[in-house]
Enzyme design. Structure first.
Site, PDB file in Angstrom:
ATOM      1  N   GLY A   1       1.552   4.375  13.341  1.00 35.25           N
ATOM      2  CA  GLY A   1       2.098   3.233  13.874  1.00 35.25           C
ATOM      3  C   GLY A   1       1.482   2.685  14.904  1.00 35.25           C
ATOM      4  O   GLY A   1       1.418   1.493  15.105  1.00 35.25           O
ATOM      5  N   CYS A  47      13.334  10.589   7.588  1.00 31.57           N
ATOM      6  CA  CYS A  47      12.789  10.204   8.957  1.00 31.57           C
ATOM      7  C   CYS A  47      14.122  10.567   9.774  1.00 31.57           C
ATOM      8  O   CYS A  47      13.951  10.805  11.074  1.00 31.57           O
ATOM      9  CB  CYS A  47      12.471   8.902   9.163  1.00 31.57           C
ATOM     10  SG  CYS A  47      13.575   7.469   8.307  1.00 31.57           S
ATOM     11  N   LYS A  93       0.788  -0.964   0.099  1.00 33.59           N
ATOM     12  CA  LYS A  93       0.000  -0.120   0.000  1.00 33.59           C
ATOM     13  C   LYS A  93       0.903   1.187   0.036  1.00 33.59           C
ATOM     14  O   LYS A  93       1.392   1.661   1.125  1.00 33.59           O
ATOM     15  CB  LYS A  93      -0.791  -0.097   1.063  1.00 33.59           C
ATOM     16  CG  LYS A  93      -2.230   0.482   0.893  1.00 33.59           C
ATOM     17  CD  LYS A  93      -2.397   2.081   0.837  1.00 33.59           C
ATOM     18  CE  LYS A  93      -2.016   3.007   2.169  1.00 33.59           C
ATOM     19  NZ  LYS A  93      -1.859   4.551   1.655  1.00 33.59           N
ATOM     20  N   GLY A 124       6.271   5.007   8.462  1.00 37.94           N
ATOM     21  CA  GLY A 124       5.158   6.116   8.534  1.00 37.94           C
ATOM     22  C   GLY A 124       5.094   6.846  10.015  1.00 37.94           C
ATOM     23  O   GLY A 124       6.329   6.713  10.703  1.00 37.94           O
ATOM     24  N   SER A 125       4.341   7.814  10.195  1.00 43.39           N
ATOM     25  CA  SER A 125       4.522   8.581  11.411  1.00 43.39           C
ATOM     26  C   SER A 125       4.261   7.604  12.758  1.00 43.39           C
ATOM     27  O   SER A 125       3.653   6.543  12.692  1.00 43.39           O
ATOM     28  CB  SER A 125       3.141   9.489  11.412  1.00 43.39           C
ATOM     29  OG  SER A 125       1.954   8.931  11.254  1.00 43.39           O
ATOM     30  N   THR A 126       4.609   7.930  13.971  1.00 41.26           N
ATOM     31  CA  THR A 126       4.589   7.235  15.105  1.00 41.26           C
ATOM     32  C   THR A 126       2.912   7.314  15.688  1.00 41.26           C
ATOM     33  O   THR A 126       2.551   6.050  16.160  1.00 41.26           O
ATOM     34  CB  THR A 126       5.274   8.053  16.128  1.00 41.26           C
ATOM     35  OG1 THR A 126       6.623   7.924  15.771  1.00 41.26           O
ATOM     36  CG2 THR A 126       5.149   7.331  17.754  1.00 41.26           C
ATOM     37  N   GLU A 151       8.560   1.428  11.167  1.00 35.27           N
ATOM     38  CA  GLU A 151       9.648   2.372  11.092  1.00 35.27           C
ATOM     39  C   GLU A 151       9.076   3.570  11.096  1.00 35.27           C
ATOM     40  O   GLU A 151       8.039   4.105  10.318  1.00 35.27           O
ATOM     41  CB  GLU A 151      10.248   2.152   9.806  1.00 35.27           C
ATOM     42  CG  GLU A 151      11.070   0.967   9.683  1.00 35.27           C
ATOM     43  CD  GLU A 151      12.288   0.769  10.332  1.00 35.27           C
ATOM     44  OE1 GLU A 151      12.990   1.849  10.692  1.00 35.27           O
ATOM     45  OE2 GLU A 151      12.774  -0.215  10.722  1.00 35.27           O
ATOM     46  N   GLU A 176       8.671  16.438  15.501  1.00 34.07           N
ATOM     47  CA  GLU A 176       9.115  16.259  14.214  1.00 34.07           C
ATOM     48  C   GLU A 176       8.443  17.096  13.219  1.00 34.07           C
ATOM     49  O   GLU A 176       7.431  17.284  13.145  1.00 34.07           O
ATOM     50  CB  GLU A 176       8.701  14.517  13.786  1.00 34.07           C
ATOM     51  CG  GLU A 176       9.417  14.404  12.489  1.00 34.07           C
ATOM     52  CD  GLU A 176       9.154  12.973  11.907  1.00 34.07           C
ATOM     53  OE1 GLU A 176       8.034  12.812  11.940  1.00 34.07           O
ATOM     54  OE2 GLU A 176      10.187  12.153  11.466  1.00 34.07           O
TER      55      GLU A 176
END
Ligand code: NAD
Length: 500
Positions: A256, A307, A198, A251-253, A273, A404
């Site tokens: 995640g 990242c 995806k 992707g983003s935390t 990640e 971030e």
């Protein structure tokens, strides 16, 4: 600077021409079971060039029913002898063919990535070369995923084998889309799995073209499927799907954590990640020429949309002003502009939303009292361009030092001794990467040991090789990509006891 028509004024290379021809060849569709199909809902979305804000093409938009179809195809392919009975060395050959196809079509893939993502062409060209290297690295693994035999009494024989996990859902971010697709697909296939990819909805094109090339290498249908579509629909359906055995997510935390929560239904294996706010620590005995050059390369690379970018630069207070000045001087020479111009260092940010987000952090830095040494403004009024931006005398508690940003914004933060540097470097929920700049070997090792990060560089920044495990401490991730550990993440151990 006039950025009108950015991305289009230069003479067009063959690769760029091929990329445009491919884009023009028709709307892009989903890849399910070796066939290009429309989404079941018939819905499409548009992908844009972030340098010109012009529409590139329309793409079929996957939703839950398409995820069901792709997962079923991946399951059939996983069980079919055409894939399941392939020997390890045949899998090696299959991956080597994919690496070759990437190289043969490298210029086109690079131009496609630049058109869809906005990264400078020299940057995407290097990235595509690394994609082929990564696939070759994984091509070396199938014959080396070893089991063990274990001590036992003479009347039994105990051995362990590593087997594939099954159907892997691979969900990617938009900042280096082709690399993420290549590394995850190659890792999954090296271990004998099948994949449903995806890509991020902002940058689906390079993954779709990559999938075409993979199909042309003769891989059995259903081994690799691709479902462009929004995270909340296609991504969420894949993450929660009861017949997906593993999800690898970049992707983003925040997302995640949702992926992890969604995995509980069938206890999927998960690798994450995630985001970062990585520190680079410059001591007073460092080689400042190299440290300054690497600092600018890192926070400006891919316009800060990396990242592991070193976005918190800790500098000993005795050299803070000098380093800050040298960084601003160098960054001020970095050209912002068309990603197809050879001298461009910073292309556009991915979207208007991202530009607004980055600008809001610039405002926050100024409001909180950091010293704006360079940049801070949008460039031009077409495309999402922003100047390299440097804040000095930043306090580690400020928003620009804690969150971030994912744009070319550097926070330079003074420290007074080694302990102060380590304490401040670790004062973040993230732990993706870090660097230490010093000529003192003892200090280099001591600080490398003390910083909480998945990757640490000494007297360099950001160099990566597929043998180097990559992943996050703390809220920067779960599990590792690359290196031998990444093979564990895509396999499971079976222990067998034979009564003799
Ligand atoms: P994102 O989390 O918004 O999206 C990532 C992917 O997840 C996209 O494909 C998206 O469609 C999908 N998604 C969104 N919501 C979902 C849901 N509920 N369920 C399933 N899938 C969903 O991240 P982004 O904005 O695309 O990327 C930027 C982030 O990625 C940054 O935080 C960056 O640090 C991180 N990143 C990390 C690494 C790493 O290796 N650690 C590498 C690149 C990017």
């Amino acid at each position: 600077m006039n950025l009108a028509n950015a991305g289009q004024r230069q003479s067009i290379s063959l690769g760029h021409h091929k990329a445009l021809e491919w884009i023009k060849s028709g709307p892009k569709r989903l890849l399910i079971d070796g066939k290009w199909v429309n989404s079941q809902s018939g819905k499409t979305f548009t992908t844009y060039n972030p340098a010109t804000e012009e529409a590139l093409t329309t793409v079929s938009e996957a939703d839950a029913p398409d995820v069901d179809a792709a997962v079923a195809a991946a399951r059939r392919a996983f069980l079919a002898p055409s894939w399941a009975a392939m020997t390890p060395d045949q899998r090696t050959v299959a991956l080597l063919k994919i690496a070759e196809a990437i190289e043969e079509n490298g210029e086109e893939l690079a131009a496609l990535e630049t058109l869809d993502n906005g990264m400078p062409l020299w940057y995407s060209t290097n990235t595509v070369k690394k994609c082929a290297e990564v696939v070759r690295y994984y091509a070396g693994w199938p014959t080396k995923i070893l089991g063990t035999t274990n001590p036992s009494d003479p009347s039994s024989f105990i051995y362990m084998v590593r087997e594939p996990v099954g159907v892997c859902g691979l969900i990617n971010a938009w900042n280096t889309p082709l690399m993420m697709a290549c590394m995850k697909v190659a890792n999954a296939l090296a271990c004998g799995n099948t994949a449903v990819v995806k890509p991020a909805e902002l940058t689906p094109l390079s993954t779709l073209r990559f999938a075409e090339l993979v199909l042309e290498t003769g891989l059995p249908p259903g081994v690799v499927n691709v479902l462009p579509g929004p995270g909340a629909a296609a991504g969420a359906a894949l993450a929660a799907h009861p017949d997906v055995d593993k999800v690898a997510f970049t992707g983003s935390t925040a997302v995640g954590k949702q992926i992890l929560a969604a995995s509980t239904g069938n206890l999927k294996k998960i690798t994450l990640e995630l985001g970062g706010k990585s520190p680079s620590i410059i001591f007073q005995d460092a080689d400042l020429d190299n440290a300054v050059a690497a600092a600018v390369r890192s926070f400006c690379g891919n316009s800060g949309q990396i990242c592991s970018a070193a976005t918190r630069l800790f500098v000993h207070e005795s050299i803070h002003d000098e380093v800050a000045r040298r960084i601003s001087d160098l960054a001020s020479t970095y050209k912002v502009g068309s990603p197809f111009a050879a001298d461009t260092k910073l292309g556009p940010l991915i979207s208007r939303e991202q530009l607004n987000r980055v600008m809001s952090y610039v405002d926050a830095g100024t409001t909180e009292g950091a010293e704006l040494l360079l940049g801070g403004s949008r460039v031009g009024d077409i495309g999402h361009f922003i100047q390299p931006t440097v804040f000095a005398s930043v306090a580690n508690s400020m928003k620009i030092a804690q969150e971030e940003i994912f744009g070319p914004v550097l926070s330079i933060i003074p420290f007074n001794d080694d302990q102060d540097a380590v304490t401040k470097a670790n004062d973040t929920p993230y732990g993706l990467a870090a660097a230490v700049w010093t000529r003192d070997l003892t200090r280099a090792h001591a600080v490398s040991r003390a910083v909480k990060a998945g990757r640490v560089w000494v007297n360099t920044y950001g160099e990566a090789h597929p043998v180097m495990a990559s992943g996050g401490y703390k809220q920067s991730g779960l599990g590792r990509e690359f290196g031998a550990e990444s093979l564990e993440a895509y396999t499971q151990t079976k222990a067998v006891l034979v009564r003799l």
